[in-house]
Design an enzyme around this catalytic site. Structure first.
Site, PDB file in Angstrom:
ATOM      1  N   THR A 133       0.803  -1.247  -0.007  1.00  0.00           N
ATOM      2  CA  THR A 133       0.003   0.159  -0.013  1.00  0.00           C
ATOM      3  C   THR A 133       0.817   1.282  -0.156  1.00  0.00           C
ATOM      4  O   THR A 133       1.922   1.412   0.751  1.00  0.00           O
ATOM      5  CB  THR A 133      -0.749  -0.104   1.217  1.00  0.00           C
ATOM      6  OG1 THR A 133      -1.838  -1.102   1.159  1.00  0.00           O
ATOM      7  CG2 THR A 133      -1.616   1.232   1.311  1.00  0.00           C
ATOM      8  N   GLU A 134       0.471   2.239  -0.722  1.00  0.00           N
ATOM      9  CA  GLU A 134       0.909   3.505  -0.898  1.00  0.00           C
ATOM     10  C   GLU A 134       0.083   4.715  -0.448  1.00  0.00           C
ATOM     11  O   GLU A 134      -1.171   4.365  -0.670  1.00  0.00           O
ATOM     12  CB  GLU A 134       1.594   3.793  -2.121  1.00  0.00           C
ATOM     13  CG  GLU A 134       2.611   2.886  -2.689  1.00  0.00           C
ATOM     14  CD  GLU A 134       3.266   3.046  -3.848  1.00  0.00           C
ATOM     15  OE1 GLU A 134       4.362   2.299  -4.301  1.00  0.00           O
ATOM     16  OE2 GLU A 134       2.867   3.917  -4.692  1.00  0.00           O
ATOM     17  N   PRO A 135       0.533   6.155  -0.030  1.00  0.00           N
ATOM     18  CA  PRO A 135      -0.642   6.897  -0.015  1.00  0.00           C
ATOM     19  C   PRO A 135      -1.380   6.976  -1.144  1.00  0.00           C
ATOM     20  O   PRO A 135      -2.431   7.473  -0.916  1.00  0.00           O
ATOM     21  CB  PRO A 135       0.304   8.248   0.228  1.00  0.00           C
ATOM     22  CG  PRO A 135       1.792   7.483   0.724  1.00  0.00           C
ATOM     23  CD  PRO A 135       1.803   6.308   0.085  1.00  0.00           C
ATOM     24  N   SER A 139      -6.250   0.020  -2.808  1.00  0.00           N
ATOM     25  CA  SER A 139      -6.944  -0.936  -3.327  1.00  0.00           C
ATOM     26  C   SER A 139      -6.297  -1.193  -4.743  1.00  0.00           C
ATOM     27  O   SER A 139      -6.195  -2.224  -5.252  1.00  0.00           O
ATOM     28  CB  SER A 139      -8.467  -0.868  -3.288  1.00  0.00           C
ATOM     29  OG  SER A 139      -9.009  -0.702  -2.267  1.00  0.00           O
ATOM     30  N   PHE A 163       0.499   2.187   5.984  1.00  0.00           N
ATOM     31  CA  PHE A 163      -0.221   1.446   6.650  1.00  0.00           C
ATOM     32  C   PHE A 163       0.373  -0.213   6.323  1.00  0.00           C
ATOM     33  O   PHE A 163      -0.214  -1.197   6.171  1.00  0.00           O
ATOM     34  CB  PHE A 163      -1.764   1.083   6.018  1.00  0.00           C
ATOM     35  CG  PHE A 163      -2.412   2.570   6.034  1.00  0.00           C
ATOM     36  CD1 PHE A 163      -2.337   3.420   7.181  1.00  0.00           C
ATOM     37  CD2 PHE A 163      -3.042   2.924   5.070  1.00  0.00           C
ATOM     38  CE1 PHE A 163      -3.102   4.359   7.420  1.00  0.00           C
ATOM     39  CE2 PHE A 163      -3.669   4.301   5.074  1.00  0.00           C
ATOM     40  CZ  PHE A 163      -3.686   4.845   6.161  1.00  0.00           C
ATOM     41  N   ILE A 164       1.555  -0.086   6.939  1.00  0.00           N
ATOM     42  CA  ILE A 164       2.438  -1.256   6.709  1.00  0.00           C
ATOM     43  C   ILE A 164       2.516  -2.211   8.332  1.00  0.00           C
ATOM     44  O   ILE A 164       3.115  -1.561   8.941  1.00  0.00           O
ATOM     45  CB  ILE A 164       3.839  -1.237   5.987  1.00  0.00           C
ATOM     46  CG1 ILE A 164       3.598  -0.417   4.802  1.00  0.00           C
ATOM     47  CG2 ILE A 164       4.714  -2.289   6.032  1.00  0.00           C
ATOM     48  CD1 ILE A 164       3.007  -1.107   3.625  1.00  0.00           C
ATOM     49  N   THR A 165       1.750  -3.186   8.109  1.00  0.00           N
ATOM     50  CA  THR A 165       2.018  -4.107   9.630  1.00  0.00           C
ATOM     51  C   THR A 165       3.395  -4.550   9.554  1.00  0.00           C
ATOM     52  O   THR A 165       3.927  -4.934   8.939  1.00  0.00           O
ATOM     53  CB  THR A 165       0.958  -5.358   9.181  1.00  0.00           C
ATOM     54  OG1 THR A 165      -0.143  -4.934   8.977  1.00  0.00           O
ATOM     55  CG2 THR A 165       1.043  -6.019  10.697  1.00  0.00           C
ATOM     56  N   ARG A 278     -26.986 -11.953  33.703  1.00  0.00           N
ATOM     57  CA  ARG A 278     -27.880 -10.756  33.990  1.00  0.00           C
ATOM     58  C   ARG A 278     -29.185 -11.088  34.003  1.00  0.00           C
ATOM     59  O   ARG A 278     -29.924 -11.797  33.325  1.00  0.00           O
ATOM     60  CB  ARG A 278     -27.609  -9.987  32.615  1.00  0.00           C
ATOM     61  CG  ARG A 278     -28.432  -8.664  32.422  1.00  0.00           C
ATOM     62  CD  ARG A 278     -27.845  -7.730  33.468  1.00  0.00           C
ATOM     63  NE  ARG A 278     -28.419  -6.437  33.398  1.00  0.00           N
ATOM     64  CZ  ARG A 278     -28.210  -5.396  34.006  1.00  0.00           C
ATOM     65  NH1 ARG A 278     -27.449  -5.575  35.070  1.00  0.00           N
ATOM     66  NH2 ARG A 278     -28.547  -4.161  33.803  1.00  0.00           N
ATOM     67  N   GLU A 380      -6.260  -6.467   3.260  1.00  0.00           N
ATOM     68  CA  GLU A 380      -5.977  -7.455   2.386  1.00  0.00           C
ATOM     69  C   GLU A 380      -7.323  -7.507   1.544  1.00  0.00           C
ATOM     70  O   GLU A 380      -7.777  -8.591   1.236  1.00  0.00           O
ATOM     71  CB  GLU A 380      -5.970  -8.705   3.179  1.00  0.00           C
ATOM     72  CG  GLU A 380      -4.684  -8.723   4.066  1.00  0.00           C
ATOM     73  CD  GLU A 380      -4.117 -10.027   4.185  1.00  0.00           C
ATOM     74  OE1 GLU A 380      -4.004 -10.839   3.231  1.00  0.00           O
ATOM     75  OE2 GLU A 380      -3.493 -10.308   5.356  1.00  0.00           O
TER      76      GLU A 380
END
Length: 401
Positions: A133-135, A139, A163-165, A278, A380
């Site tokens: 992903t890039e700015p 998608s 947004f890189i995990t 409850r 993803e």
């Protein structure tokens, strides 16, 4: 008793052992206090990650020669995910995300690349990333802004990935870049890079809604010199990056389904327990028909979603062997991800409603489950992109009903 999930006989003993081991691990090491701590501080749970690596949970189905668990079916990986995330969505998802993208290196890397870089991650000593992903390209990765220009024995990379995990914790990972921009997606290549190389700058991204134990970051590449030996797959990997990324996503989307399944179960467990305890109007609220209707719908959605996840992972076994065409697997993975993540939204929302005001409060955890879940419909491949993939596969005849 008939197995309601139709697990093949040859896998049943392995699945039973894996489920038991994963459940016991979570019961021993997962605590509500730790989950809330890493959620508040947005910290990666390194100690848990290392322990999970020791048990073979991080790369459960990769071969032992690469440090993997050597399990025989991807269904085992799904069950590990289901159990750990069910126990706690923040801790389970956090430790399992530490190896994000590692399977791409296993599938497409050279033998030297795999032997050097996979084992430390599989053992829980290091994390990994796959940067697509890039700015300006989320998608749509058919034309990237990140470029890799050949200069002698090096490729010089320039661009931004976001947004890189695992970007803030990983020492190395994969970057998708344009090697021949004029060719569009046909001119993209995967590179293996180290985050401490000159020209690489990693900025942590804080303030996520959920999944805060899974670190996120931005990677800036400013004239990074990457030796040609770090082209994933060697010389044969040149300009295959786009296709390989899509093939990996076929696997990743199925795994997201398992994550969402675990989150559905986590929400159901808490709602079911709450409904029995409850008391309103002099009796437990589970005796009220509208509460029963919600619990029944939750049970239906979980049951059918589990079937979808298990089926997809069994098909994944054949896909990894090359017996299922990638575009067919794309339809199956997209169907699974959309169906399960969208149904998880309904299940978790029902859980919050059953708990009422308590469901909105941190003390009862379902608000955190909601926050952890919400992004599964985005990363993803968004629900919308996966829906287009499904229809495209039907129209082109890659998948038939």
């Amino acid at each position: 008793m008939v197995d309601p999930y139709l697990i093949p006989e040859q896998y049943k003993s392995e699945i039973e052992l894996v489920r038991k081991t994963a459940r016991e691990f979570a019961q021993r090491y997962f605590t509500r206090e730790l989950a809330r701590e890493v959620d508040h501080k947005e910290e990666f749970p390194w100690d848990l990650y290392r322990k999970a690596g020791e048990l073979g949970f991080i790369a459960a189905t990769l071969p032992p020669e690469y440090g993997g668990g050597g399990l025989t079916t991807e269904l085992a990986s799904a069950v590990i995910t289901e159990e750990l995330v069910r126990a706690d969505t923040t801790l389970g998802q956090g430790i399992l995300s530490g190896a994000f993208g590692l399977y791409a290196l296993y599938l497409f890397g050279t033998e030297e690349q795999k032997k050097q870089y996979i084992p430390p991650v599989a053992r829980g000593e290091k994390t990994f990333f796959l940067a697509l992903t890039e700015p300006d390209h989320g998608s749509d990765i058919t034309q990237l802004s990140t470029v890799a220009k050949k200069e002698g024995d090096y490729y010089v990379l320039k661009g931004i990935k976001t947004f890189i995990t695992n970007a803030p914790t990983a020492e190395y990972g994969l970057i998708l870049a344009q090697t021949e921009p004029e060719k569009g997606y046909r001119g993209q290549t995967l590179f293996l890079i180290h985050t401490d190389w000159p020209g690489v700058d990693v900025k942590p991204l804080k303030g996520k809604m959920g999944q805060r134990a899974s670190p996120l970051g931005e990677i800036r590449l400013d004239g990074v010199k990457v030796p040609k030996e770090y082209v994933v797959g060697g010389p044969e990997g040149l300009n295959k990056g786009f296709y390989w990324a899509l093939q990996y996503l076929n696997i990743g989307r199925v795994h997201v389904g398992a994550v969402a399944l675990g989150m559905m179960l986590a929400a159901f467990d808490r709602a079911y327990d709450f409904a029995q305890k409850r008391v309103q109007f002099g009796r437990p609220i589970i005796e009220f028909q509208l509460i029963q209707q919600k619990l029944a719908e939750m049970a239906q959605l979980i049951d059918i979603s589990r079937l979808a996840v298990y089926r997809a992972h069994l098909i994944l076994d054949e896909y990894i062997k090359g017996a299922v065409e990638p575009r067919t697997m794309a339809a199956i993975s997209s169907i699974t991800k959309v169906f399960v993540t969208e149904n998880a939204t309904k299940v978790i929302d029902h859980a919050i409603q059953i708990l009422g005001g308590s469901g909105y409060m941190e003390e009862y955890d379902v608000e955190r489950i909601w926050r952890d879940h919400r992004v599964t419909r985005i990363y993803e491949g968004t629900t919308e992109i996966n829906t287009l993939t499904i229809v495209d596969s039907l129209r082109r005849g890659f998948y038939t009903l």
